[in-house]
Enzyme design. Structure first.
Site, short mmCIF file in Angstrom:
data_model
loop_
_atom_site.label_atom_id
_atom_site.label_comp_id
_atom_site.label_asym_id
_atom_site.label_seq_id
_atom_site.Cartn_x
_atom_site.Cartn_y
_atom_site.Cartn_z
N SER A 6 0.83 -1.20 0.00
CA SER A 6 0.00 0.00 0.00
C SER A 6 0.87 1.25 0.00
CB SER A 6 -0.91 0.00 1.23
OG SER A 6 -1.63 1.21 1.26
N HIS A 31 -1.12 -1.08 -4.34
CA HIS A 31 -2.40 -0.64 -3.80
C HIS A 31 -2.36 0.87 -3.58
CE1 HIS A 31 -6.20 -1.39 -1.70
NE2 HIS A 31 -5.80 -0.55 -0.76
N ASP A 33 -4.55 4.07 -2.27
CA ASP A 33 -5.70 4.46 -1.44
C ASP A 33 -6.10 5.91 -1.68
OD1 ASP A 33 -6.23 2.14 0.30
OD2 ASP A 33 -4.20 2.50 1.03
N MET A 35 -8.63 8.84 -0.57
CA MET A 35 -9.56 9.21 0.52
C MET A 35 -10.00 10.65 0.35
SD MET A 35 -7.42 7.72 3.72
CE MET A 35 -6.66 6.09 3.67
N HIS A 64 -8.15 1.82 -4.58
CA HIS A 64 -9.17 1.65 -3.55
C HIS A 64 -9.77 3.02 -3.27
CE1 HIS A 64 -9.87 0.56 1.02
NE2 HIS A 64 -11.01 0.72 0.37
N MET A 66 -11.93 5.37 -1.36
CA MET A 66 -12.69 5.60 -0.13
C MET A 66 -13.30 6.99 -0.26
SD MET A 66 -9.91 3.92 2.41
CE MET A 66 -8.67 3.94 1.13
N MET A 135 -12.45 -5.31 4.03
CA MET A 135 -11.70 -4.41 4.92
C MET A 135 -11.54 -5.08 6.28
SD MET A 135 -10.74 -1.88 3.19
CE MET A 135 -9.90 -1.11 4.57
N GLY A 142 -3.53 3.91 7.76
CA GLY A 142 -2.63 2.76 7.79
C GLY A 142 -2.24 2.45 9.23
N ASP A 173 -7.59 -6.09 3.19
CA ASP A 173 -6.88 -4.81 3.38
C ASP A 173 -7.02 -4.32 4.83
OD1 ASP A 173 -5.72 -2.30 3.06
OD2 ASP A 173 -7.34 -1.51 1.79
C1 DX5 Z 1 -6.73 1.82 5.10
C2 DX5 Z 1 -6.25 1.57 3.70
C3 DX5 Z 1 -5.20 0.53 3.63
C4 DX5 Z 1 -3.93 0.85 4.39
C5 DX5 Z 1 -3.42 -0.45 4.90
O1 DX5 Z 1 -7.90 2.54 5.07
O2 DX5 Z 1 -7.29 1.16 2.86
O3 DX5 Z 1 -4.91 0.16 2.30
O4 DX5 Z 1 -2.95 1.48 3.62
O5 DX5 Z 1 -2.35 -0.21 5.72
P1 DX5 Z 1 -1.87 -1.24 6.81
O6 DX5 Z 1 -1.43 -2.48 6.08
O7 DX5 Z 1 -0.75 -0.53 7.48
O8 DX5 Z 1 -3.03 -1.53 7.73
ZN ZN Z 2 -6.78 0.28 0.90
#
Ligand code: DX5
Ligand code: ZN
Length: 217
Positions: A6, A31, A33, A35, A64, A66, A135, A142, A173
């Site tokens: 990620s 990956h 993310d 947001m 991904h 969000m 999830m 993270g 994830d």
């Molecule tokens: C959280 C993200 C994840 C995050 C995972 O909302 O969707 O992809 O980066 O990070 P770790 O592996 O540190 O939980």
């Molecule tokens: Zn993610």
């Protein structure tokens, strides 16, 4: 096992260095993310970073979203080189339409479910999606701890998919590490996202290599 480091956990003051490292690693996907500060209580990064990432890698970019109203941006993510585009079930009023829009553009269509969303909420769409993203933390940050009930959700999803969508990719994830990765594989996961576990390990390439060698069910 498909490993998807990620980018949220990478060093953005030297993105190219981390992407070069990922390029040389066993990771098949990257990956990414996105947001919006509305669907989740955090803001990450978006189009300019995607453009920069696409220039630096040929690996599959696994996005991904969000964000609320992801439909507004499906074309744009495609133009900028997304390969997988995953939206949250909880953010889409017309999920069927969104999934088909993603597929028509030639991307893999994914649907993510939050920790409180039951697997049966996917019943009406499961046969039409390429990826389900389970999830295993509440999305937004993270480095959170893995929620153990995710393992049973993966198992339930795998059993359902064997009937209605045998080629479904089950991705997990949040809080993934070497301890839960084996259990997730046994439960039926095909792809593991790992942020903190990879980037804070002393040897990220070796960590990704080890995850990639976990046998699938
Ligand atoms: C959280 C993200 C994840 C995050 C995972 O909302 O969707 O992809 O980066 O990070 P770790 O592996 O540190 O939980
Ligand atoms: Zn993610």
């Amino acid at each position: 096992m498909i490993v998807a480091p990620s980018l949220l956990s990478c060093d953005f003051s030297n993105l190219k260095k981390d992407l070069d490292m990922i390029n040389e690693s066993a990771a098949e996907w990257i990956h990414f993310d996105v947001m919006d500060g509305v669907f989740v209580p955090n803001i990450s990064f978006g189009f300019p970073i995607l453009q920069a990432t696409r220039k630096c890698t040929d690996k599959t970019i696994d996005i991904h979203l969000m964000i609320q109203n992801p439909d507004l941006y499906v074309e744009r993510f495609h133009e900028l080189g997304a390969n997988n585009l995953t939206v949250h079930l909880e953010a889409c009023t017309h999920l069927h339409r969104t999934v088909h829009k993603i597929k028509e553009l030639g991307m893999r269509a994914g649907v993510a479910i939050n920790p409180h969303t039951p697997v049966h909420a996917l019943d009406g769409i499961l046969s039409e999606v390429d990826i389900v993203l389970v999830m295993s933390v509440n999305p937004g940050f993270g480095g959170q701890s893995f929620l153990p009930n995710s393992i049973a959700k993966v198992q339930e999803l795998r059993n359902k998919a064997e009937q209605s969508n045998p080629s479904l990719i089950i991705e997990v994830d949040g809080g993934v590490n070497n301890l839960n990765a084996e259990l997730l594989a046994e439960a039926g996961a095909h792809a593991l996202v790992a942020g903190n576990f990879v980037f804070s390990s002393p040897d990220p390439k070796r960590t990704m290599e080890q995850l990639s060698q976990i046998d699938l069910r």
